[in-house]
Design an enzyme around this catalytic site. Structure first.
Site, PDB file in Angstrom:
ATOM      1  N   ASP A   9       1.343   5.102   1.756  1.00  0.00           N
ATOM      2  CA  ASP A   9       0.928   6.004   2.829  1.00  0.00           C
ATOM      3  C   ASP A   9       1.360   7.436   2.506  1.00  0.00           C
ATOM      4  O   ASP A   9       2.497   7.660   2.049  1.00  0.00           O
ATOM      5  CB  ASP A   9       1.561   5.591   4.163  1.00  0.00           C
ATOM      6  CG  ASP A   9       1.172   4.187   4.580  1.00  0.00           C
ATOM      7  OD1 ASP A   9       0.056   3.776   4.256  1.00  0.00           O
ATOM      8  OD2 ASP A   9       2.004   3.506   5.228  1.00  0.00           O
ATOM      9  N   ASP A  49      -3.374   5.088   2.065  1.00  0.00           N
ATOM     10  CA  ASP A  49      -3.729   5.670   3.367  1.00  0.00           C
ATOM     11  C   ASP A  49      -3.349   7.139   3.359  1.00  0.00           C
ATOM     12  O   ASP A  49      -2.194   7.493   3.068  1.00  0.00           O
ATOM     13  CB  ASP A  49      -2.994   4.968   4.514  1.00  0.00           C
ATOM     14  CG  ASP A  49      -3.469   3.540   4.724  1.00  0.00           C
ATOM     15  OD1 ASP A  49      -4.555   3.199   4.229  1.00  0.00           O
ATOM     16  OD2 ASP A  49      -2.743   2.766   5.375  1.00  0.00           O
ATOM     17  N   ASP A 108       0.860  -1.180   0.000  1.00  0.00           N
ATOM     18  CA  ASP A 108       0.000   0.000   0.000  1.00  0.00           C
ATOM     19  C   ASP A 108       0.894   1.227   0.000  1.00  0.00           C
ATOM     20  O   ASP A 108       2.130   1.116   0.043  1.00  0.00           O
ATOM     21  CB  ASP A 108      -0.962  -0.001   1.191  1.00  0.00           C
ATOM     22  CG  ASP A 108      -0.235   0.056   2.528  1.00  0.00           C
ATOM     23  OD1 ASP A 108       1.017   0.131   2.540  1.00  0.00           O
ATOM     24  OD2 ASP A 108      -0.897   0.020   3.578  1.00  0.00           O
TER      25      ASP A 108
END
Length: 505
Positions: free
Chosen positions: A344, A429, A342
């Site tokens: 961030d 995120d 992912d």
């Protein structure tokens, strides 16, 4: 379960100056009366000590909250024999020979066995002249390095050059299995060991190479020895073949599914994702439904090129609303990693507080927004793994990708061009932080997770400070320490600055 009320630090120190009569909780049956354990709080912290005491009591051990005349075994973590002796003298203890002074590895072995184990030489804290001599002629260079390795990864510079991957891979499998079992003690034991071996500038080829290194408990050494002799770890292989581990590994790979949900599904008799999807009685959350919908994309790795493309999208979109905003990619990509799972981002605005509503301006296709719960003047959290209180958005972004490998296109093949997928779902995120807390948030969200844990442990145990992603609080001076950069935070802690790409603990 007994709830042990931990006294304030100042009052606790006063009470530990003299010997006390025992205060035993009456909720647990004592199975092992001959053993009376006292766990030292020094370098461990109140929260962890309370957890360990309660764990031992539930397993039938007699544990004293305070040092008393009945204590037979004193357990210490990351303390040498001389440090324990000095501490006992400070408590006005005259005769220390009546105690068994033991390392935490004895305690964790007892907890795993569910009974007291022998206090063998390997568990005892001993005077330096009683310790087995090192064979320096056989392993001079590793022993020299081992003597300089700190137990805290924030005092080590760990790059991505891992010379001991076969060991650290096995440790991480063991740690993940203990995490699935919610056994924090053993999980951290293997994670700390993995962090130490990642730092070593040489491959471990014999047991002498790890002699003198911190965080090398018996379980860890057993795994190292077996890999050296056999080339692999039978314990790690057993974990990989374990039905429960395999199920939890699958379940937690879904966006929005954690250990608690995995436990629930496993107890329902579910073992695979196919069985979960086929069970119509399950009520999935919005996040879990998105996790299943975009599953194949989300479990695939995110490349540095994809991270850069997403970074451009996020920065351009944020600047439409906040022209002066600062958008920084954090996590593994800031630490120099080429792939991740992912991406961030930390977002802050130096100007007026217009950033509060940024996440409500329709930035993403799917998002789960968590509002800020930060309270001004709130003391930093004492928990090393505590979540911060920033406004954040756990999201899935649709990244369009240019078609590649045109050489394989065959015009004679007939297929519907509309069915060709030209985008990829990517986990993103977004974290919104006040500008004055930006440095602390950047340090915390850059990671690695183990580096952050050790940095907070170091602040608490070595500097009597409390650090989290919002602030640094000096307990002695009773003030918050301001910082405009990561370098200033390291300076407050008396540490040499560690670059982001050297924090891959």
């Amino acid at each position: 379960m007994d709830k042990i009320r931990a006294p304030a630090v100042s009052s606790q120190r006063k009470r530990q100056k003299t010997m006390h009569s025992p205060k035993l909780p009456c909720s647990y049956d004592i199975k092992f009366n001959k053993f009376v354990i006292f766990i030292m709080q020094r370098k461990m912290g109140m929260t962890r000590r309370t957890f360990l005491m309660d764990l031992a009591r539930r397993k039938g051990f007699r544990v004293e909250s305070e040092l008393s005349d009945s204590v037979t075994h004193i357990v210490a973590e990351n303390n040498s024999y001389l440090e324990v002796l000095d501490w006992l003298r400070a408590q006005a203890v005259g005769d220390t020979s009546r105690f068994e002074l033991l390392d935490i590895s004895w305690f964790t072995t007892c907890m795993e066995a569910g009974r007291p184990v022998d206090t063998e030489m390997k568990y005892r804290l001993m005077e330096p002249d009683q310790c087995p001599p090192l064979n320096t002629a056989e392993s001079e260079e590793p022993s020299f390095i081992a003597s300089k390795v700190s137990q805290y990864s924030c005092q080590r510079k760990t790059t991505l050059n891992n010379y001991n991957k076969k060991f650290t891979d096995a440790f991480e499998i063991m740690a993940e299995n203990y995490e699935f079992k919610e056994n924090e003690i053993l999980c951290l034991e293997f994670l700390r060991a993995a962090s130490v071996l990642k730092f070593l500038p040489f491959p471990v080829t014999r047991m002498k190479d790890v002699q003198g290194l911190p965080c090398m408990g018996d379980r860890v050494r057993d795994v190292i020895e077996e890999i050296i002799e056999e080339g692999e770890s039978s314990r790690a292989k057993e974990v990989l073949n374990d039905e429960r581990y395999k199920s939890f590994k699958q379940f937690t790979s879904v966006f929005g599914v954690g250990v608690k949900t995995s436990e629930k599904w496993y107890r329902m008799g579910l073992r695979t994702l196919e069985e979960v999807k086929a069970d119509k009685t399950l009520k999935l959350s919005k996040m879990q439904k998105a996790g299943f919908l975009y599953y194949e994309d989300l479990v695939s790795c995110v490349s540095k090129a994809e991270a850069d493309a997403v970074s451009l999208i996020v920065k351009n979109t944020v600047c439409m609303f906040l022209p002066d905003a600062l958008v920084t990619i954090t996590g593994g990509f800031r630490r120099g990693k080429k792939i991740g799972h992912d991406i961030d981002f930390l977002i802050t605005n130096p100007g007026p507080r217009e950033d509060d509503q940024l996440l409500h301006k329709g930035l993403l296709l799917y998002c789960d927004i968590v509002e800020s719960t930060f309270v001004k003047e709130q003391l930093p959290s004492r928990k090393v793994d505590a979540m911060d209180n920033f406004q954040k958005c756990f999201a899935i972004l649709k990244l369009y990708q240019p078609r590649v490998d045109n050489s394989s296109y065959n015009p004679s093949e007939k297929f519907d061009m509309a069915e060709v997928k030209d985008w990829k779902a990517i986990r993103v995120d977004l974290v919104i932080t006040p500008f004055e807390q930006y440095a602390y948030a950047l340090l915390g969200w850059t990671g690695s997770r183990q580096f952050g844990r050790d940095l907070r442990r170091y602040a608490t145990h070595e500097k009597k400070m409390v650090l989290d992603n919002h602030a640094l609080y000096d307990k002695g001076k009773r003030i918050f320490l301001k910082a405009g950069s990561e370098e200033e935070i390291f300076a407050h802690l008396g540490l040499d600055y560690v670059e982001p790409w050297e924090r891959n603990a």
